[in-house]
Motif scaffolding. Structure first.
Motif, PDB file in Angstrom:
ATOM      1  N   UNK A  77       0.810  -1.216   0.000  1.00 21.16           N
ATOM      2  CA  UNK A  77       0.000   0.000   0.000  1.00 21.16           C
ATOM      3  C   UNK A  77       0.841   1.261   0.000  1.00 21.16           C
ATOM      4  N   UNK A  78       1.942   1.264   0.733  1.00 21.62           N
ATOM      5  CA  UNK A  78       2.793   2.449   0.832  1.00 21.62           C
ATOM      6  C   UNK A  78       3.487   2.791  -0.483  1.00 21.62           C
ATOM      7  N   UNK A  79       3.600   1.836  -1.374  1.00 20.97           N
ATOM      8  CA  UNK A  79       4.337   2.058  -2.618  1.00 20.97           C
ATOM      9  C   UNK A  79       3.493   2.725  -3.707  1.00 20.97           C
ATOM     10  N   UNK A  80       2.190   2.933  -3.455  1.00 22.12           N
ATOM     11  CA  UNK A  80       1.304   3.468  -4.493  1.00 22.12           C
ATOM     12  C   UNK A  80       1.744   4.834  -5.024  1.00 22.12           C
ATOM     13  N   UNK A  81       2.113   5.816  -4.180  1.00 23.47           N
ATOM     14  CA  UNK A  81       2.490   7.124  -4.737  1.00 23.47           C
ATOM     15  C   UNK A  81       3.605   7.043  -5.775  1.00 23.47           C
ATOM     16  N   UNK A  82       4.602   6.204  -5.513  1.00 27.36           N
ATOM     17  CA  UNK A  82       5.689   6.062  -6.480  1.00 27.36           C
ATOM     18  C   UNK A  82       5.177   5.462  -7.783  1.00 27.36           C
ATOM     19  N   UNK A  83       4.265   4.504  -7.676  1.00 25.35           N
ATOM     20  CA  UNK A  83       3.734   3.854  -8.877  1.00 25.35           C
ATOM     21  C   UNK A  83       2.937   4.850  -9.718  1.00 25.35           C
ATOM     22  N   UNK A  84       2.079   5.655  -9.061  1.00 26.38           N
ATOM     23  CA  UNK A  84       1.254   6.626  -9.792  1.00 26.38           C
ATOM     24  C   UNK A  84       2.124   7.701 -10.423  1.00 26.38           C
ATOM     25  N   UNK A  85       3.151   8.144  -9.707  1.00 25.88           N
ATOM     26  CA  UNK A  85       4.010   9.209 -10.231  1.00 25.88           C
ATOM     27  C   UNK A  85       4.743   8.779 -11.497  1.00 25.88           C
ATOM     28  N   UNK A  86       4.884   7.487 -11.681  1.00 28.63           N
ATOM     29  CA  UNK A  86       5.595   7.001 -12.857  1.00 28.63           C
ATOM     30  C   UNK A  86       4.729   6.842 -14.089  1.00 28.63           C
ATOM     31  N   UNK A  87       3.421   7.012 -13.950  1.00 31.15           N
ATOM     32  CA  UNK A  87       2.527   6.861 -15.105  1.00 31.15           C
ATOM     33  C   UNK A  87       2.720   8.017 -16.081  1.00 31.15           C
ATOM     34  N   UNK A  88       3.007   7.683 -17.320  1.00 33.46           N
ATOM     35  CA  UNK A  88       3.163   8.698 -18.357  1.00 33.46           C
ATOM     36  C   UNK A  88       2.475   8.223 -19.638  1.00 33.46           C
TER      37      UNK A  88
END
Length: 525
Positions: A284-295
Motif C-alpha cells: 500500500x505504501x508504494x502506491x504514490x511512487x507507482x502513480x508518479x511514474x505513469x506517463x
C-alpha cells in the motif's frame, strides 16, 4: 535509512495493532494492511517508500517459502499432487497466456511479449492471503491442502514465465528450443540443488555438536543458501527452497533435538508474522511512487486496464477450477485418482474465488529494469505494468478477500471422509499411545523400579493423578525418554501409513506434546 528508522519502527507497531483489529472483526489481515498502507501513503510529509525488488526476492521470499513448506503436510501434498500441480503449473501457464492475448488486444502499445510479461507477474495467487481468510471459516481439509500446495509451487512457474518474457522483450525474439532446455534446467536444477543443500544441512546438524540456538540459526540460513545457490546457476530459487524445505520438514525428528524443534517453532512463527505484515503494508505504501511514474496514460484508463486484467484472472481461474473437475472425472476411468467422486459445483466455485494476488506479483513487477539495457532506451510500458499489478493486488485482496468467508458460509461445503473426525481420531490416538506406554513399561520391567515410572504407568492406565514434585534418577530419566521415543516413533509410523486416516495436523499436535514432555523431563535434575 537511519533517519527513517522511527518510521519503520512505528510501522511494526501499526502492523501489530491492525492484525489485532483484523482478528477482532474477523477480516483477513492482508486486506487491512494493504488499505492501511494506502491511507498512510496519503499523509503529507510521510517518508517516501521505494521498495527494492531484490530486497523482497532475497530477504522476504526464501523464509516465507521455507515457513510455508515446513508447516504443510507432505502426505496431503502427495495425495492431491495431480490437482496441485495442475493449478500450480498448467493453470498458471493458461492464465499467463490468456492475459497476454487480452493485453495485446485491448491495451495500446502492448506487444505479445509484454502481455506474457504481465501474465507471468499477475498469474500466481498469494498463499498468505488465502490462509489468513480461511482461518476464520471451516473448509474441508482437502481444500486447504490444495490451496497450500498450489501456493508453494505457483510462484516458481510464474517467475519462469516472467524470466522468459523478459528475455523476449529485451531481445525481440523467442527461441523455443532454448526456452525448453532452460525451462527443464530451472525445474531439475532447482529441485536438485534444494534437495542437495537440504540433505547437507540435515547430515551436518545430525553429526556436528550443535545446540538449540545453532540449529535455529541454521534453519534461518538454509532457505537463503538454497535460493541464492539456485539463482546463481540460473535455475529456480523458489523450487530449490520448496524442495529443500520439504525434505527437512519431513525428516525433522531425525536430525533436530527436542529443544531445537520447540525453539524453532517459536522463532519461525514470530519471523513469518513480522515479514508477512511488512510486505502487505509496503504494498500500500508504494502506491504514490507507482502513480508518479505513469506517463502517456491517464489514471482512469490505467485503472480500467487493471480491472480488465483482474476480471480475466478471476474468469480463467473459475473456468480452470471447473475444468479440473471435468478432467478428474474423465481420468478416473483410466488412472487412480485421489477421489473419484463428483465434487459438485460448490468446491470448484470456492477454489475459483481464492485467487488473491500479493507479494510475489508486486516483487516481480518492481524487478522490471528501468532501461532495456545499460544506457539503452526505457523499458516499454514498465510503469503501466506496475500500476496494473497494483490494481490487481488491491482489487483481489479487497473484493475477494472480504467476500470469500461469506461465500463459504452461504454455500455449505460438503463434508468429506478424508480423515477421521477430530474427536474420534484424538480418542484413538490416546488409547493407542496408552496401550503402547503400558506395554513398554511392562515388557521392560520398569513399573516397580521407580516411583516416577509407576506414576506414569498409572496415569496412562486412566488413573490420572497429580504429578508430585519428585526427583528421578538418571536411569529412570533414560527409561522414560526411551518411552517417549517409542511414542514418537509410533505417531510418525501412523502418519506414514496410507491406510490410516489421521490428519497430519493432529499427529503433529501429539508430537508437540511429546516434545514438551521430553523438554520438561530434561530440565529435572
Amino acid at each position: 535509512m537511519m533517519e527513517n528508522f522511527p518510521f519503520y519502527l512505528s510501522l511494526v507497531i501499526i502492523i501489530i495493532l491492525l492484525i489485532m483489529l483484523a482478528n477482532k472483526i474477523k477480516v483477513a489481515y492482508p486486506v487491512l494492511l494493504v488499505v492501511a498502507g494506502l491511507l498512510i501513503s496519503c499523509i503529507p510529509d510521510i517518508p517516501s517508500i521505494k521498495i527494492d525488488p531484490e530486497l523482497i526476492f532475497i530477504i522476504f521470499l526464501p523464509p516465507l517459502l521455507y515457513e510455508a513448506a515446513w508447516t504443510i503436510s507432505w502426505k496431503e501434498l502427495w495425495k492431491w499432487r495431480r490437482i496441485i500441480t495442475s493449478f500450480a503449473f498448467l493453470i498458471v501457464f493458461l492464465t499467463a497466456t490468456t492475459v497476454a492475448f487480452v493485453a495485446n488486444h485491448f491495451i495500446p502499445g502492448f506487444s505479445l511479449a509484454l502481455g506474457f510479461l504481465l501474465g507471468g507477474i499477475v498469474s500466481p495467487p498469494d498463499a498468505v492471503s488465502a490462509g489468513a481468510i480461511l482461518k476464520f471459516v471451516k473448509v474441508p481439509k482437502r481444500m486447504s491442502s490444495i490451496l497450500e500446495g498450489e501456493s508453494l509451487l505457483n510462484d516458481a512457474s510464474s517467475l519462469i514465465i516472467f524470466r522468459f518474457a523478459m528475455i523476449a522483450v529485451a531481445t525481440g525474439q523467442f527461441i523455443w528450443q532454448e526456452a525448453a532446455l532452460s525451462f527443464s534446467w530451472m525445474l531439475i536444477g532447482g529441485i536438485g540443488i534444494g534437495v542437495l543443500i537440504g540433505w547437507l544441512f540435515m547430515k551436518g546438524q545430525k553429526i556436528l555438536p550443535t545446540d538449540a540456538n545453532m540449529d535455529t540459526v541454521l534453519t534461518i540460513v538454509a532457505p537463503y543458501l538454497m535460493y541464492i545457490a539456485a539463482e546463481e546457476v540460473h535455475s529456480s530459487g523458489v523450487l530449490a527452497v520448496v524442495s529443500g524445505s520439504l525434505l527437512l520438514s519431513n525428516n525433522r525428528h531425525s536430525f533436530l533435538s527436542t529443544s531445537s524443534r520447540l525453539r524453532g517453532i517459536n522463532v519461525w512463527e514470530s519471523l513469518a508474522f513480522v515479514l508477512n505484515g511488512l510486505v502487505f503494508i509496503l504494498i500500500g505504501l508504494d502506491l504514490p511512487e507507482i502513480i508518479s511514474g505513469l506517463e502517456g496514460v491517464s489514471v482512469s484508463s490505467a485503472i480500467g486496464y487493471g480491472l480488465l486484467i483482474t476480471a480475466i484472472l478471476i474468469l480463467v481461474r473459475f473456468f480452470s477450477a471447473y475444468g479440473a473437475v471435468v478432467v478428474t472425472l474423465i481420468a478416473r476411468n483410466y488412472i487412480k485418482v485421489a477421489d473419484s467422486r463428483n465434487p459438485g459445483l460448490k468446491v470448484p466455485s470456492v477454489l475459483g474465488w481464492t485467487g488473491m494476488r500479493g507479494v510475489v506479483s508486486l516483487a516481480a513487477a518492481l524487478s522490471i529494469p528501468e532501461k532495456l539495457y545499460t544506457g539503452g532506451p526505457d523499458f516499454p510500458q514498465r510503469n503501466l505494468i506496475l500500476f496494473i499489478t497494483f490494481v490487481v493486488i488491491l482489487t483481489t485482496l479487497v473484493v475477494q478477500g472480504l467476500t470469500l468467508p461469506y461465500m463459504i458460509r452461504k454455500i455449505h461445503l460438503p463434508e468429506y471422509d478424508d480423515h477421521l473426525p477430530d474427536d474420534e481420531a484424538e480418542d484413538m490416538i490416546r488409547r493407542e499411545l496408552a496401550k503402547l506406554t503400558v506395554d513398554h513399561l511392562k515388557e521392560n520391567d520398569l513399573i516397580d523400579k521407580s516411583v516416577f515410572l509407576k506414576q506414569i504407568h498409572d496415569k496412562w492406565k486412566g488413573k490420572i493423578e497429580e504429578e508430585s514434585d519428585i526427583k528421578i534418577s538418571a536411569e529412570t530419566k533414560d527409561a522414560y525418554l526411551k518411552l517417549l521415543d517409542a511414542q514418537r516413533a509410533w505417531l510418525i509410523d501412523q502418519n506414514h501409513d496410507e491406510k490410516q486416516y489421521f490428519d497430519e495436523d493432529l499427529i503433529r499436535k501429539h508430537l508437540l506434546k511429546i516434545d514438551l514432555e521430553e523438554e520438561k523431563i530434561l530440565l529435572i535434575h
